[in-house]
Design a protein around this motif. Structure first.
Motif, PDB file in Angstrom:
ATOM      1  N   PHE A 116       0.906  -1.173  -0.043  1.00  0.00           N
ATOM      2  CA  PHE A 116      -0.262  -0.008   0.108  1.00  0.00           C
ATOM      3  C   PHE A 116       0.918   1.303   0.161  1.00  0.00           C
ATOM      4  O   PHE A 116       1.903   1.356   0.869  1.00  0.00           O
ATOM      5  CB  PHE A 116      -0.828  -0.041   1.289  1.00  0.00           C
ATOM      6  CG  PHE A 116      -1.890   0.997   1.572  1.00  0.00           C
ATOM      7  CD1 PHE A 116      -2.898   1.217   0.412  1.00  0.00           C
ATOM      8  CD2 PHE A 116      -1.628   1.848   2.573  1.00  0.00           C
ATOM      9  CE1 PHE A 116      -3.661   2.298   0.802  1.00  0.00           C
ATOM     10  CE2 PHE A 116      -2.829   3.057   2.907  1.00  0.00           C
ATOM     11  CZ  PHE A 116      -3.690   3.028   1.727  1.00  0.00           C
ATOM     12  N   CYS A 119       2.281   2.756   3.372  1.00  0.00           N
ATOM     13  CA  CYS A 119       3.316   1.949   3.970  1.00  0.00           C
ATOM     14  C   CYS A 119       4.627   2.079   3.360  1.00  0.00           C
ATOM     15  O   CYS A 119       5.637   2.047   3.958  1.00  0.00           O
ATOM     16  CB  CYS A 119       2.885   0.167   3.766  1.00  0.00           C
ATOM     17  SG  CYS A 119       1.189   0.026   4.624  1.00  0.00           S
ATOM     18  N   VAL A 190      -4.943  -6.849   5.839  1.00  0.00           N
ATOM     19  CA  VAL A 190      -5.963  -6.400   5.515  1.00  0.00           C
ATOM     20  C   VAL A 190      -6.800  -7.087   4.245  1.00  0.00           C
ATOM     21  O   VAL A 190      -8.045  -7.280   4.379  1.00  0.00           O
ATOM     22  CB  VAL A 190      -5.806  -4.921   5.160  1.00  0.00           C
ATOM     23  CG1 VAL A 190      -6.685  -4.222   4.475  1.00  0.00           C
ATOM     24  CG2 VAL A 190      -5.267  -4.254   6.274  1.00  0.00           C
ATOM     25  N   THR A 212     -10.650  -0.017   9.079  1.00  0.00           N
ATOM     26  CA  THR A 212     -11.451   0.819   8.516  1.00  0.00           C
ATOM     27  C   THR A 212     -12.072  -0.249   7.141  1.00  0.00           C
ATOM     28  O   THR A 212     -13.285   0.275   6.727  1.00  0.00           O
ATOM     29  CB  THR A 212     -10.274   1.660   7.767  1.00  0.00           C
ATOM     30  OG1 THR A 212      -9.812   2.316   8.811  1.00  0.00           O
ATOM     31  CG2 THR A 212     -11.242   2.817   6.897  1.00  0.00           C
ATOM     32  N   LYS A 213     -11.600  -1.161   6.707  1.00  0.00           N
ATOM     33  CA  LYS A 213     -11.890  -1.814   5.557  1.00  0.00           C
ATOM     34  C   LYS A 213     -12.893  -3.090   5.996  1.00  0.00           C
ATOM     35  O   LYS A 213     -13.858  -2.390   6.318  1.00  0.00           O
ATOM     36  CB  LYS A 213     -10.406  -2.698   5.100  1.00  0.00           C
ATOM     37  CG  LYS A 213      -9.345  -1.612   4.772  1.00  0.00           C
ATOM     38  CD  LYS A 213      -9.407  -0.521   3.812  1.00  0.00           C
ATOM     39  CE  LYS A 213      -8.682   0.704   3.659  1.00  0.00           C
ATOM     40  NZ  LYS A 213      -7.181  -0.020   3.528  1.00  0.00           N
TER      41      LYS A 213
HETATM   42  C1  LIG Z   1      -5.915   0.973   3.705  1.00  0.00           C
HETATM   43  C2  LIG Z   1      -4.835   0.230   4.135  1.00  0.00           C
HETATM   44  C3  LIG Z   1      -4.270   0.899   5.103  1.00  0.00           C
HETATM   45  C4  LIG Z   1      -4.225   1.842   5.770  1.00  0.00           C
HETATM   46  O1  LIG Z   1      -5.402   1.979   6.479  1.00  0.00           O
HETATM   47  P1  LIG Z   1      -6.119   3.343   7.129  1.00  0.00           P
HETATM   48  O2  LIG Z   1      -7.053   2.885   7.923  1.00  0.00           O
HETATM   49  O3  LIG Z   1      -6.552   3.895   5.780  1.00  0.00           O
HETATM   50  O4  LIG Z   1      -5.436   4.049   7.616  1.00  0.00           O
HETATM   51  C5  LIG Z   1      -2.971  -0.227   5.461  1.00  0.00           C
HETATM   52  N1  LIG Z   1      -2.542  -1.390   4.604  1.00  0.00           N
HETATM   53  C6  LIG Z   1      -3.458  -1.848   3.573  1.00  0.00           C
HETATM   54  C7  LIG Z   1      -3.179  -2.892   2.977  1.00  0.00           C
HETATM   55  C8  LIG Z   1      -4.748  -1.135   3.332  1.00  0.00           C
HETATM   56  O5  LIG Z   1      -5.502  -1.660   2.546  1.00  0.00           O
END
Ligand SMILES: *Cc1c(COP(=O)(O)O)cnc(C)c1O
Length: 398
Positions: A116, A119, A190, A212-213
């Motif tokens: 990401f 990262c 994630v 969040t996801k």
């Molecule tokens: C979205 C995401 C993040 C960051 O998460 P936030 O909640 O937006 O800060 C980190 N790693 C992966 C793989 C992501 O999809």
């Protein structure tokens, strides 16, 4: 007597998602209570002193912990079968804290190149600024891992499947290589979610989530979590989090608790729809390739079958005709929204090269397989036939 925590772990995963970590107040509420409070009161001054010394049970301040946040963490830790867990305000706070809490100037970190965008920022820009050397490797190539890991490597960081190319890292093999030099393996889980891939069982030391996801799953709030063994979480991570303060709000923890309750049913539908859409896209004209770990022609399909119990809810595909046609395709969609979030109940689509991975530039993106025509579809809960119709009409119009 069993603690609530132990009780949660006897159940099967679907039950842990609904019941794990729940602690009822004396009112006997059905739904978990929302403790929207920053602080806690003590019966007397001696008790306050004892709690600050860590000698008495009880909450101190919501930057440290909070009963609603605790329930969310106990539920997630029960699911993951982790010894300990900490919550953060976002996924990026989880990623950056998991790394920064354990490194110092002169240390070395290895990471897979396909990550990401944010990262990559932490690894490319932030860690080197504090004197931490970072080696990036092709995560799929064990020879590169073997060459990069060395005594003095403190930790390694991977994301599997990776955003947005859905490239996989062999967690068992990379964990063994890390442990041989005394490094911890951190997995950003994630894309797989805690239900479809179990990094700790595969040998990983630390698992991070953007809650969040899929964990929220309805696009309502940000959140993050870090899970691992007690020595790391309590000894190394916890002081870092307490004193830097990227805390999860109790309100968001409550939203995420509710999200976990329906995670298994949402994922079941979303994975089925993703598989169906990936196959459907393979049959359409105007696409160069379709990437989904569940497709037999995915370069790591065999590894995906071994290390995941489901292939995820994201499908990437490359449109013939570069960015101009990819943009016309996105603009022609009537149901699927253009948005960079994922794991939502609503299907969302993004063009990584111009959004989430823009900072890396065209050359590094090309190296990662992120071409001008690549789009990433996060499959939601809509009827899969409506999604097929929308994709087909937008592709024809582009
Ligand atoms: C979205 C995401 C993040 C960051 O998460 P936030 O909640 O937006 O800060 C980190 N790693 C992966 C793989 C992501 O999809």
């Amino acid at each position: 007597m069993d603690t609530e925590r132990d009780r949660g772990r006897r159940w099967r995963p679907a039950t842990r998602l609904v019941r794990g970590g729940a602690v009822r107040s004396p009112f006997g509420e059905t739904s978990e209570a929302l403790f929207l409070t920053s602080g806690f009161c003590y019966a007397n001054a001696a008790e306050a002193a004892a709690r600050f010394r860590g000698e008495a049970e009880g909450f101190v301040y919501s930057r440290y912990s909070n009963p609603t946040v605790r329930m969310f963490l106990d539920r997630l830790a029960a699911l993951e079968e982790a010894e300990a867990a900490s919550a953060t305000a976002s996924g990026m706070a989880a990623v950056s804290a998991a790394l920064l809490a354990q490194v110092k100037a002169g240390d070395h970190v290895v990471a897979a190149r396909a990550l990401f965008g944010s990262c990559r920022y932490v690894l490319d820009e932030l860690l080197p600024r504090f004197g931490v050397a970072v080696s990036l490797v092709d995560g799929t190539d064990l020879a590169q891992w073997r060459a990069a890991l060395r005594p003095g490597t403190v930790c390694a960081f991977v994301e599997t499947p990776a955003n947005p190319t859905l490239e996989l890292v062999d967690l068992r093999a990379v964990a063994d290589l890390c442990h041989a030099v005394g490094a911890r393996l951190i997995v950003d889980n994630v894309f797989a979610t805690p239900l479809l891939q179990r990094p700790i069982r595969l040998g990983a030391d630390i698992v991070v989530y953007s809650a969040t996801k899929h964990i929220d799953g309805h696009g309502r709030c940000l959140g993050g979590a870090i899970l691992g063994d007690a020595a790391f979480c309590e000894g190394i991570l916890s002081p870092f989090l307490r004193h830097t303060g990227p805390s999860l709000s109790p309100f968001n923890a409550w939203v995420l608790l509710k999200g976990l309750e329906t995670l298994a049913v949402r994922l079941d539908r979303q994975v089925r729809s993703s598989t169906e859409l990936a196959r459907f896209l393979c049959g359409l004209d105007g696409l160069r390739r379709v990437l989904y770990p569940g497709l037999a022609d995915h370069p790591q399909h065999e590894l995906a079958t071994r290390q995941m119990s489901g292939f995820g809810t994201v499908v990437a595909f490359e449109i013939d005709g570069g960015q101009a046609r990819a943009f016309r395709f996105l603009d022609g969609l009537r149901l699927i929204d253009i948005s960079n979030n994922l794991g939502d109940a609503k299907s969302l689509i993004t063009h990584p090269l111009s959004t989430t991975h823009q900072r890396l530039g065209a050359e590094e993106c090309a190296r990662l397989g992120i071409g001008a025509g690549l789009v990433r579809l996060s499959v939601g809960l809509e009827d899969v036939e409506d999604l097929k119709e929308d994709l087909q009409q937008a592709l024809a119009a582009a």
